[in-house]
Design an enzyme around this catalytic site. Structure first.
Site, mmCIF file in Angstrom:
data_model
loop_
_atom_site.group_PDB
_atom_site.id
_atom_site.type_symbol
_atom_site.label_atom_id
_atom_site.label_comp_id
_atom_site.label_asym_id
_atom_site.label_seq_id
_atom_site.Cartn_x
_atom_site.Cartn_y
_atom_site.Cartn_z
ATOM 1 N N ASP A 49 21.178 -6.308 -18.371
ATOM 2 C CA ASP A 49 21.069 -7.350 -17.290
ATOM 3 C C ASP A 49 19.950 -8.326 -17.671
ATOM 4 O OD1 ASP A 49 20.667 -8.688 -15.083
ATOM 5 O OD2 ASP A 49 20.145 -7.191 -13.779
ATOM 6 N N CYS A 91 0.202 3.161 3.529
ATOM 7 C CA CYS A 91 0.918 2.832 4.975
ATOM 8 C C CYS A 91 1.885 1.676 4.838
ATOM 9 C CB CYS A 91 -0.574 2.252 5.671
ATOM 10 S SG CYS A 91 -1.501 1.047 5.279
ATOM 11 N N CYS A 138 0.768 -1.364 -0.064
ATOM 12 C CA CYS A 138 -0.089 -0.153 0.102
ATOM 13 C C CYS A 138 1.049 1.337 -0.070
ATOM 14 C CB CYS A 138 -0.950 -0.119 1.299
ATOM 15 S SG CYS A 138 -1.993 1.371 1.389
ATOM 16 N N CYS A 142 -5.964 0.507 5.766
ATOM 17 C CA CYS A 142 -6.316 2.020 5.587
ATOM 18 C C CYS A 142 -7.529 2.177 4.273
ATOM 19 C CB CYS A 142 -5.021 2.900 4.906
ATOM 20 S SG CYS A 142 -4.431 2.438 3.522
ATOM 21 N N CYS A 197 -6.387 -1.954 0.603
ATOM 22 C CA CYS A 197 -5.450 -2.367 1.844
ATOM 23 C C CYS A 197 -6.606 -2.481 3.108
ATOM 24 C CB CYS A 197 -5.020 -0.874 2.053
ATOM 25 S SG CYS A 197 -3.799 -0.953 3.450
#
EC number: 6.3.5.13
Length: 447
Positions: free
Chosen positions: A356, A209, A206, A231, A228
């Site tokens: 990479d 939070c 999230c 929250c 979430c």
């Protein structure tokens, strides 16, 4: 200043004609010449266009092509950059090639690389930004997904009045406030069911939070109906939504968007997202469902996106792969094939591919063992890495043949034991393979 605009435009158009007529190329060079003569030429060339910008990690090219096809059903003048020339000079070249008539509504649908967006919006102000998704990709160039998103936001912020049409199923597109108004599209085709994303998934914290996101529906990776539990962060309301999935095969898909049924002639859940995005753009501009259906229904494969090439007697499907999420969707799609198939894996590590190549270890090559693949060819600059990755995935060592160069790959394909062949290749490997096939007369004019 107008004289400078006119002169730069005339010189750019002349160089473009010369390059295309006598050298069969030069997609970006005319734009470079015009920019040298007039650094502000792009603002002048684009001033009469409704500019739509498509950006994101995966799906830009096909989404752009589908948007163009849909808008062409309704509007006469639709310009795009089909060669993938999405740096500033390539965009200038795109506008130099325009032949639109005055008085008509004109569109420019532009695929723009995430890292290049702010360079382009410095000169032109789009009316609509289309955000497809953000996944980990070419970390040596883009960095983590949050860095990539900030690049995109910086570009969009230079045109604050433009609307952002974003994939609402992607949490990152709802993670920051923007000066731009936002609307969302996404999937809403399943009943709510509490679940988590796979542990090896980016972007599932999230942003408010840092709690792990929960999902009531997941399509793939971190896309879905997220929320979430700690929250108020959750998926935003969807302005355009896919409400039903019909038949999905390795070569086509049927689905319903806002009560209208559509079909696309490419396989894969990821390509349904591309089609949903294009349909949402069509609806945004008032295109009727009938015309959207026609635009989505064309069967002209886009460069490296499930295009079919005949090599010898073999039906070869060429698919671009460049990051773990896209690769996994491709693997899921090809394993839907009702026929036996052989496999070719071409891995390069040039700048345009991402230097990479460790991303191949996050790809689910293990899923290929669900099918009895009789023979695999590996090639490209990093063919040894590719061979080793497939061996670790559980593909029998005796079925893998390492090819020293692309000429060897092309020579070996007609000897493969199945009629159907899938070629999974990184970006520069796709370019190199198509060039070789053109030189050998297998592809005509690079097509």
């Amino acid at each position: 200043m107008k004289i400078r605009h006119y002169f730069a435009t005339a010189v750019g158009k002349t160089s473009q004609w010369l390059l295309q007529t006598f050298f069969k190329g030069g997609s970006s060079y005319p734009g470079k010449i015009a920019l040298t003569l007039d650094p502000n030429i792009l603002d002048y060339l684009a001033k009469d266009y409704e500019v739509i910008v498509v950006t994101g990690t995966n799906g830009k090219t096909l989404t752009t092509a589908l948007i163009v096809k849909i808008l062409q059903q309704e509007f006469d003048d639709v310009l795009t950059n089909p060669t993938g020339a999405n740096m500033v000079q390539g965009i200038v070249s795109t506008f130099l090639s325009a032949h639109g008539k005055k008085g008509r509504k004109k569109f420019a649908v532009l695929e723009i690389d995430e890292a290049s967006l702010s360079k382009v919006t410095r000169y032109i102000k789009p009316k609509l930004f289309v955000f497809t998704n953000i996944f980990r990709d070419q970390m040596d160039r883009y960095g983590e997904i949050y860095t990539t998103y900030q690049m995109i936001l910086d570009g969009a912020a230079q045109a604050p009045e433009a609307t952002i049409l974003a994939n609402g199923d992607s949490p990152i597109f709802n993670s920051k406030d923007t000066p731009n108004p936002r609307i969302y599209y996404g999937f809403n085709h399943q009943a709510d069911h509490e679940q988590f994303a796979h542990p090896n998934t980016d972007g599932v914290l999230c942003p408010h939070c840092q709690h792990i996101l929960h999902y009531k529906m997941i399509t793939y990776a971190n896309l879905g109906k997220y929320y979430c539990p700690n929250c108020d962060f959750k998926r935003p309301e969807l302005a355009y939504q896919l409400t039903q999935l019909g038949e999905m095969t390795n070569v086509s898909s049927v689905f319903t968007v806002d009560e209208e049924s559509y079909k696309i002639e490419v396989g894969g859940l990821y390509n349904i997202y591309n089609a949903l995005t294009a349909a949402a753009v069509g609806q945004h501009y008032g295109v009727s469902p009938e015309k959207i259906r026609l635009g989505l229904g064309y069967d002209e494969k886009v460069f490296g996106r499930q295009e079919v090439i005949t090599i010898g007697s073999k039906k070869c499907t060429l698919v671009l792969v460049k990051n773990p999420v896209g690769l996994n969707q491709v693997i899921d799609t090809i394993t839907l094939s009702p026929n036996d198939f052989s496999l070719v894996c071409l891995l390069n590590a040039n700048y345009a591919d991402g230097i990479d190549v460790s991303w191949i270890w996050d790809g689910s090559y293990e899923h290929l063992t669900k099918r009895a693949i009789p023979q695999v060819l590996t090639g490209g600059d990093r063919r040894e890495d590719m061979t080793f990755r497939l061996q670790v995935a559980g593909i029998a060592e005796e079925t893998i043949h390492e090819c020293a160069n692309l000429d060897d790959v092309i020579a070996q394909i007609p000897q493969l034991p199945t009629e159907e062949v899938y070629i999974l290749a990184t970006y520069t490997a796709v370019l190199q393979l198509r060039q070789k096939l053109t030189e050998k007369g297998i592809l005509k004019g690079g097509n």
